[in-house]
Design a protein around this motif. Structure first.
Motif, PDB file in Angstrom:
ATOM      1  N   VAL A   1       0.816  -1.317   0.136  1.00  0.00           N
ATOM      2  CA  VAL A   1       0.066  -0.203  -0.335  1.00  0.00           C
ATOM      3  C   VAL A   1       0.888   0.945   0.173  1.00  0.00           C
ATOM      4  CG1 VAL A   1      -2.110  -1.052   1.004  1.00  0.00           C
ATOM      5  CG2 VAL A   1      -0.418  -0.395   2.379  1.00  0.00           C
ATOM      6  N   THR A   2       2.316   0.771  -0.097  1.00  0.00           N
ATOM      7  CA  THR A   2       2.953   1.970  -0.476  1.00  0.00           C
ATOM      8  C   THR A   2       3.059   2.656  -1.544  1.00  0.00           C
ATOM      9  OG1 THR A   2       4.567   0.658   1.195  1.00  0.00           O
ATOM     10  CG2 THR A   2       5.640   3.093   0.500  1.00  0.00           C
TER      11      THR A   2
ATOM     12  N   GLN B   1       4.962   5.913  -3.176  1.00  0.00           N
ATOM     13  CA  GLN B   1       6.250   6.692  -3.049  1.00  0.00           C
ATOM     14  C   GLN B   1       6.169   7.627  -2.961  1.00  0.00           C
ATOM     15  OE1 GLN B   1       9.438   3.343  -4.755  1.00  0.00           O
ATOM     16  NE2 GLN B   1       7.083   2.169  -6.011  1.00  0.00           N
TER      17      GLN B   1
ATOM     18  N   PRO C   1       9.106  10.586  -2.508  1.00  0.00           N
ATOM     19  CA  PRO C   1       8.358  11.151  -4.045  1.00  0.00           C
ATOM     20  C   PRO C   1       8.890  10.590  -4.951  1.00  0.00           C
ATOM     21  CG  PRO C   1      10.240  12.187  -1.920  1.00  0.00           C
ATOM     22  CD  PRO C   1       9.939  11.888  -1.478  1.00  0.00           C
ATOM     23  N   ASP C   2       9.973   9.405  -4.605  1.00  0.00           N
ATOM     24  CA  ASP C   2      10.721   8.782  -5.726  1.00  0.00           C
ATOM     25  C   ASP C   2       9.400   9.129  -6.796  1.00  0.00           C
ATOM     26  OD1 ASP C   2      12.807   9.011  -4.365  1.00  0.00           O
ATOM     27  OD2 ASP C   2      12.746   6.559  -3.517  1.00  0.00           O
ATOM     28  N   LYS C   3       7.900   8.566  -6.417  1.00  0.00           N
ATOM     29  CA  LYS C   3       7.294   7.565  -7.700  1.00  0.00           C
ATOM     30  C   LYS C   3       6.553   8.278  -8.241  1.00  0.00           C
ATOM     31  CE  LYS C   3       9.824   3.854  -9.038  1.00  0.00           C
ATOM     32  NZ  LYS C   3       9.408   2.576  -8.303  1.00  0.00           N
TER      33      LYS C   3
ATOM     34  N   LEU D   1      11.947  13.046  -7.478  1.00  0.00           N
ATOM     35  CA  LEU D   1      12.844  13.607  -6.862  1.00  0.00           C
ATOM     36  C   LEU D   1      13.181  14.620  -7.896  1.00  0.00           C
ATOM     37  CD1 LEU D   1      13.211  12.758  -3.903  1.00  0.00           C
ATOM     38  CD2 LEU D   1      15.353  11.486  -4.542  1.00  0.00           C
TER      39      LEU D   1
END
Lengths: 188, 329
Positions: free
Chosen positions: A36-37, A39, A41-43, A163
């Motif tokens: 449920v993560t 991501q 600010p990566d994705k 990011l």
């Protein structure tokens, strides 16, 4: 009779570790469930609803003139006294702010300035990424406030993000109904 | 000349084993955190390398560059000795563990074990018993209440569980008529010991969980009540020693379970290379260890002792007697 059978069943279950096996099966199932993560600010990142109170922005009217009439009502109503307005009069005799500073380090994002404004000049937008290493950077001036993105028509969705985007742009989401946070939560 | 070649081969094997054992915690920590994450609907490490593959490297560099702190009132000699005492026995044990019969490299037959002792099983149990000293010294020398309590628990736990563990393998020894691990595996060529010794396997596996101090028996380092147990005061590279030792024991127990009960490198159904079969079986049991860790809660201390003395010990003894009677009949 049935009670005796139940008890026998319980004992047989204990002997073969039925409860432990149940637990193992449950966690094994969860291992192949979708995380449920989000991501950030990566994705991906969340674009808040339009009613969200994020960073302030100043509006312009149709002629491109600043809407603010420098009445200082926002500065008066502000509970933490973080707005400073200095008015001036232009050649046509209209009042405008020469200086309009918001100390976002002190602001509590109550939105009272937006409610108090008679000229519909200030509002709180959806931008929430403006942390800084120096509290001096958090004092936002008039021109920066004018340049901030306004309200998006939609919100409550998750958009692709990368990011370290320095861009101050307004992102619209496709999901007008909002983001389903429960999409991957298993309910038994 | 032959002597030199033989010696060189042994040195090479030992160096290879040490390298594997020292490097194994890197993928294992990554795997453990990934499995933990997915069981809990998280993603685990994602940011260092592809899907966090380089995360163990980053952790290793962090541990190596961290301050190696020794508490002021600690017994400095024992404090420094303890991580080495904890690390050495699991490494030494692997001298006696066979990984297969032999493979031919460049026409020469190379055996996949360092030594084929006729009392390998006894050697394994004797050496792994020393490991408890590292834990006790570590806890005692730290001069910390958490550490002492953790090492006291570990001491009692290790001693209680080594007995049923030792008894559980006697059935296997009786079946194979040998204590050599190589002979034990050869004796399982047709039928694996798990068929004849399910109780023995159960006792051995549970006791192995306790020996490796893994959940549900990780009383010695129960984070909730003891900080980190015996290695509370350890930091930097000495802490890494304890971690490597823990993973080496997890590997050791998995290898022993496979050798003693699951036919070692004997293949089943699919004829793969024996070494591959062995690695696959061991990997499965390592996965089971991690799976257990994120499924079960920790037992209470008195429950731990009750399981050890009141359940496992009588079970393993009954197993010996029944095995003996059936073998004699």
């Amino acid at each position: 009779m049935s009670r005796a059978q139940d008890r026998a069943g319980t004992w047989i279950g204990w002997v073969f570790f039925a409860d432990l096996a149940n637990g193992l099966a449950l966690t094994f199932g969860y291992m192949f469930s979708k995380p449920v993560t989000m991501q950030y600010p990566d994705k991906e990142k969340w674009l808040p609803y339009a009613r969200y109170r994020g960073h302030h922005f100043l509006k312009r009217d149709d002629e491109g003139e600043i809407k603010c009439v420098a009445c200082e009502l926002c500065a008066r109503i502000c509970p933490c006294d973080c707005i400073e307005v200095v008015p001036y009069e232009d050649e046509k005799g209209n009042r405008h702010p020469a200086k309009f500073e918001i100390d976002t380090a002190r602001c509590l994002f109550c939105g009272l300035c937006e409610d108090a404004c008679p000229a519909d000049a200030i509002a709180l937008g959806q931008q929430y990424e403006f942390s800084s290493f120096s509290s001096a950077d958090l004092v936002i001036g008039r021109d920066d406030l004018l340049a901030k993105p306004g309200k998006a028509a939609t919100g409550g969705g998750v958009v692709a993000a990368r990011l370290n985007t320095k861009k101050d742009v307004l992102v619209e989401t496709e999901e007008t109904q909002g983001y389903n946070w429960w999409r991957n939560i298993r309910r038994t | 000349m032959e002597l030199i070649v033989a010696l060189g081969l042994i040195v090479f094997k030992v160096a290879f084993l040490i390298a594997i054992l020292l490097l194994l915690p890197l993928p294992l920590t990554w795997l453990e955190r990934k499995i933990a994450g997915h069981i809990q609907q998280r993603m685990g490490p994602m940011r260092v390398g592809w899907h966090g593959l380089l995360q163990p490297m980053a952790d290793g560099i962090k541990l190596l560059t961290k301050e190696d702190h020794i508490p002021a009132e600690a017994d400095r000699f024992l404090f420094k000795l303890a991580p080495i005492l904890a690390l050495a026995p699991p490494f030494v044990v692997f001298v006696a563990i066979p990984f297969g019969e032999s493979i031919s490299v460049l026409g020469a037959e190379i055996t996949l074990y360092v030594s084929n002792m006729n009392v390998a099983l006894l050697f394994v149990f004797a050496v792994i018993g020393i490991e408890v000293y590292g834990v006790i010294f570590g806890g005692w020398a730290s001069n910390s209440k958490y550490a002492v309590l953790g090492s006291l628990r570990t001491c009692a736990q290790m001693i209680s569980y080594e007995i049923p563990m030792g008894f559980a393998v006697i059935g296997v020894v009786m079946l194979a008529q040998s204590m050599s691990l190589l002979d034990i595996v050869r004796a399982q060529a047709d039928v694996w010991n798990i068929v004849y010794q399910p109780v023995g396997f159960f006792v051995f596996f549970v006791a192995g969980l306790a020996e490796a101090q893994r959940i549900p028996f990780d009383l010695s380092e129960a984070e909730g009540d003891l900080g980190a147990g015996f290695h509370t005061e350890y930091s930097g590279i000495r802490f890494a020693f304890f971690m490597v030792s823990e993973y080496a024991i997890v590997l050791l127990v998995s290898v022993l379970v496979v050798i003693l009960f699951f036919g070692g490198w004997n293949s089943v159904l699919v004829p793969l290379p024996p070494l591959l079969w062995f690695v696959l079986k061991v990997a499965f049991f390592i996965y089971v260890f991690i799976w257990f860790r994120f499924t079960f809660p920790r037992y209470r201390y008195d429950q731990l002792m009750a399981i050890g003395w009141k359940v496992l010990l009588p079970l393993s003894m009954a197993n010996i007697i029944i095995t003996g009677v059936l073998l004699g009949a």
